[in-house]
Write a protein that holds these residues in place. Structure first.
Motif, PDB file in Angstrom:
ATOM      1  N   MET A  14       8.725  11.363  -1.076  1.00 24.00           N
ATOM      2  CA  MET A  14       8.863   9.937  -1.376  1.00 24.00           C
ATOM      3  C   MET A  14       7.673   9.159  -0.825  1.00 24.00           C
ATOM      4  SD  MET A  14      11.560   9.476  -3.157  1.00 24.00           S
ATOM      5  CE  MET A  14      11.901   7.751  -2.997  1.00 24.00           C
ATOM      6  N   SER A  15       7.228   9.518   0.380  1.00 23.47           N
ATOM      7  CA  SER A  15       6.075   8.842   0.972  1.00 23.47           C
ATOM      8  C   SER A  15       4.820   9.048   0.143  1.00 23.47           C
ATOM      9  CB  SER A  15       5.828   9.350   2.394  1.00 23.47           C
ATOM     10  OG  SER A  15       6.880   8.991   3.229  1.00 23.47           O
ATOM     11  N   SER A  16       4.620  10.282  -0.337  1.00 30.46           N
ATOM     12  CA  SER A  16       3.434  10.545  -1.151  1.00 30.46           C
ATOM     13  C   SER A  16       3.511   9.816  -2.489  1.00 30.46           C
ATOM     14  CB  SER A  16       3.228  12.049  -1.374  1.00 30.46           C
ATOM     15  OG  SER A  16       4.283  12.592  -2.133  1.00 30.46           O
ATOM     16  N   LEU A  17       4.710   9.705  -3.060  1.00 31.29           N
ATOM     17  CA  LEU A  17       4.866   8.954  -4.302  1.00 31.29           C
ATOM     18  C   LEU A  17       4.596   7.468  -4.091  1.00 31.29           C
ATOM     19  CD1 LEU A  17       8.060  10.555  -5.894  1.00 31.29           C
ATOM     20  CD2 LEU A  17       5.736  10.667  -6.785  1.00 31.29           C
ATOM     21  N   LEU A  18       5.100   6.939  -3.002  1.00 30.17           N
ATOM     22  CA  LEU A  18       4.899   5.524  -2.712  1.00 30.17           C
ATOM     23  C   LEU A  18       3.449   5.214  -2.360  1.00 30.17           C
ATOM     24  CD1 LEU A  18       8.094   4.600  -0.673  1.00 30.17           C
ATOM     25  CD2 LEU A  18       7.511   3.900  -2.987  1.00 30.17           C
ATOM     26  N   ALA A  19       2.753   6.162  -1.754  1.00 28.40           N
ATOM     27  CA  ALA A  19       1.361   5.939  -1.369  1.00 28.40           C
ATOM     28  C   ALA A  19       0.480   5.725  -2.593  1.00 28.40           C
ATOM     29  CB  ALA A  19       0.851   7.117  -0.545  1.00 28.40           C
ATOM     30  N   ASN A  20       0.855   6.285  -3.709  1.00 28.46           N
ATOM     31  CA  ASN A  20       0.053   6.177  -4.923  1.00 28.46           C
ATOM     32  C   ASN A  20       0.632   5.177  -5.921  1.00 28.46           C
ATOM     33  OD1 ASN A  20      -1.651   8.209  -3.963  1.00 28.46           O
ATOM     34  ND2 ASN A  20      -0.272   9.786  -4.700  1.00 28.46           N
ATOM     35  N   SER A  21       1.480   4.271  -5.452  1.00 33.35           N
ATOM     36  CA  SER A  21       2.119   3.339  -6.370  1.00 33.35           C
ATOM     37  C   SER A  21       1.908   1.902  -5.895  1.00 33.35           C
ATOM     38  CB  SER A  21       3.606   3.641  -6.462  1.00 33.35           C
ATOM     39  OG  SER A  21       4.243   3.248  -5.265  1.00 33.35           O
ATOM     40  N   PRO A  22       2.207   0.948  -6.759  1.00 37.60           N
ATOM     41  CA  PRO A  22       2.102  -0.463  -6.355  1.00 37.60           C
ATOM     42  C   PRO A  22       3.046  -0.818  -5.210  1.00 37.60           C
ATOM     43  CG  PRO A  22       2.324  -0.272  -8.740  1.00 37.60           C
ATOM     44  CD  PRO A  22       2.526   1.091  -8.170  1.00 37.60           C
ATOM     45  N   ALA A  23       4.065  -0.005  -4.982  1.00 31.77           N
ATOM     46  CA  ALA A  23       4.994  -0.278  -3.879  1.00 31.77           C
ATOM     47  C   ALA A  23       4.275  -0.254  -2.538  1.00 31.77           C
ATOM     48  CB  ALA A  23       6.134   0.733  -3.892  1.00 31.77           C
ATOM     49  N   LYS A  24       3.258   0.578  -2.409  1.00 30.62           N
ATOM     50  CA  LYS A  24       2.494   0.649  -1.155  1.00 30.62           C
ATOM     51  C   LYS A  24       1.762  -0.670  -0.913  1.00 30.62           C
ATOM     52  CE  LYS A  24       1.146   2.986   2.422  1.00 30.62           C
ATOM     53  NZ  LYS A  24       2.082   3.334   3.467  1.00 30.62           N
ATOM     54  N   ASP A  25       1.177  -1.225  -1.974  1.00 28.87           N
ATOM     55  CA  ASP A  25       0.511  -2.521  -1.842  1.00 28.87           C
ATOM     56  C   ASP A  25       1.515  -3.600  -1.466  1.00 28.87           C
ATOM     57  OD1 ASP A  25      -1.980  -1.491  -2.444  1.00 28.87           O
ATOM     58  OD2 ASP A  25      -1.781  -1.891  -4.601  1.00 28.87           O
ATOM     59  N   PHE A  26       2.682  -3.533  -2.097  1.00 32.00           N
ATOM     60  CA  PHE A  26       3.732  -4.495  -1.777  1.00 32.00           C
ATOM     61  C   PHE A  26       4.130  -4.378  -0.310  1.00 32.00           C
ATOM     62  CE2 PHE A  26       8.231  -5.555  -1.272  1.00 32.00           C
ATOM     63  CZ  PHE A  26       8.200  -6.872  -1.677  1.00 32.00           C
ATOM     64  N   GLU A  27       4.251  -3.151   0.180  1.00 32.35           N
ATOM     65  CA  GLU A  27       4.620  -2.926   1.580  1.00 32.35           C
ATOM     66  C   GLU A  27       3.571  -3.518   2.515  1.00 32.35           C
ATOM     67  OE1 GLU A  27       5.484   0.744   4.712  1.00 32.35           O
ATOM     68  OE2 GLU A  27       5.033   1.190   2.619  1.00 32.35           O
ATOM     69  N   LYS A  28       2.295  -3.287   2.208  1.00 27.03           N
ATOM     70  CA  LYS A  28       1.218  -3.845   3.038  1.00 27.03           C
ATOM     71  C   LYS A  28       1.270  -5.367   3.047  1.00 27.03           C
ATOM     72  CE  LYS A  28      -2.137  -0.139   2.339  1.00 27.03           C
ATOM     73  NZ  LYS A  28      -3.424   0.202   1.708  1.00 27.03           N
ATOM     74  N   ASN A  29       1.454  -5.952   1.854  1.00 21.07           N
ATOM     75  CA  ASN A  29       1.510  -7.412   1.761  1.00 21.07           C
ATOM     76  C   ASN A  29       2.736  -7.967   2.481  1.00 21.07           C
ATOM     77  OD1 ASN A  29      -0.840  -7.458   0.265  1.00 21.07           O
ATOM     78  ND2 ASN A  29       0.218  -7.462  -1.695  1.00 21.07           N
ATOM     79  N   ALA A  30       3.860  -7.295   2.340  1.00 20.32           N
ATOM     80  CA  ALA A  30       5.078  -7.746   3.005  1.00 20.32           C
ATOM     81  C   ALA A  30       4.919  -7.685   4.524  1.00 20.32           C
ATOM     82  CB  ALA A  30       6.269  -6.897   2.570  1.00 20.32           C
ATOM     83  N   LYS A  31       4.302  -6.618   5.021  1.00 23.77           N
ATOM     84  CA  LYS A  31       4.078  -6.508   6.467  1.00 23.77           C
ATOM     85  C   LYS A  31       3.167  -7.622   6.960  1.00 23.77           C
ATOM     86  CE  LYS A  31       4.863  -1.586   7.206  1.00 23.77           C
ATOM     87  NZ  LYS A  31       4.279  -0.308   7.615  1.00 23.77           N
ATOM     88  N   ALA A  32       2.136  -7.941   6.171  1.00 20.91           N
ATOM     89  CA  ALA A  32       1.215  -9.006   6.558  1.00 20.91           C
ATOM     90  C   ALA A  32       1.930 -10.352   6.598  1.00 20.91           C
ATOM     91  CB  ALA A  32       0.040  -9.058   5.596  1.00 20.91           C
ATOM     92  N   VAL A  33       2.779 -10.605   5.615  1.00 22.79           N
ATOM     93  CA  VAL A  33       3.521 -11.872   5.571  1.00 22.79           C
ATOM     94  C   VAL A  33       4.482 -11.967   6.746  1.00 22.79           C
ATOM     95  CG1 VAL A  33       5.264 -13.163   4.279  1.00 22.79           C
ATOM     96  CG2 VAL A  33       3.303 -12.205   3.081  1.00 22.79           C
ATOM     97  N   VAL A  34       5.209 -10.903   7.007  1.00 20.64           N
ATOM     98  CA  VAL A  34       6.165 -10.909   8.126  1.00 20.64           C
ATOM     99  C   VAL A  34       5.427 -11.066   9.454  1.00 20.64           C
ATOM    100  CG1 VAL A  34       7.840  -9.503   9.383  1.00 20.64           C
ATOM    101  CG2 VAL A  34       7.937  -9.631   6.900  1.00 20.64           C
ATOM    102  N   SER A  35       4.304 -10.385   9.605  1.00 15.87           N
ATOM    103  CA  SER A  35       3.527 -10.507  10.843  1.00 15.87           C
ATOM    104  C   SER A  35       3.052 -11.941  11.034  1.00 15.87           C
ATOM    105  CB  SER A  35       2.325  -9.570  10.816  1.00 15.87           C
ATOM    106  OG  SER A  35       2.745  -8.238  10.839  1.00 15.87           O
ATOM    107  N   GLY A  36       2.622 -12.558   9.954  1.00 16.09           N
ATOM    108  CA  GLY A  36       2.175 -13.948  10.027  1.00 16.09           C
ATOM    109  C   GLY A  36       3.307 -14.885  10.418  1.00 16.09           C
TER     110      GLY A  36
END
Length: 80
Positions: A14-36
């Motif tokens: 699942m991690s490898s599938l998510l790493a190559n999908s738009p979900a990974k970008d969403f996760e990065k953006n969500a983490k940045a928003v929450v951190s902010g």
């Protein structure tokens, strides 16, 4: 019941599938928003909180000691 190895394999796939999908970008953006948002809340770490709790406990203890000394001095002065 699934054994831990099977669960680990599924998680890795699942991690490898998510790493190559738009979900990974969403996760990065969500983490940045929450951190902010958390940064704006001006939160402290658990370690900082524990240190301040210890300081407060020592301060309360010292205050009790000083109150007892003042009370003793007032009684001594009243007895004169």
């Amino acid at each position: 019941m699934l054994d831990p190895k099977t669960l680990e394999d599924i998680g890795n796939k699942m991690s490898s599938l998510l790493a190559n999908s738009p979900a990974k970008d969403f996760e990065k953006n969500a983490k940045a928003v929450v951190s902010g948002l958390l940064a704006k809340l001006d939160l402290v770490t658990r370690e900082e909180f524990d240190i301040q709790a210890q300081v407060l406990a020592r301060t309360r203890e010292k205050l009790k000691e000083l109150e007892a000394r003042v009370e003793a001095l007032e009684k001594a002065r009243a007895g004169q």
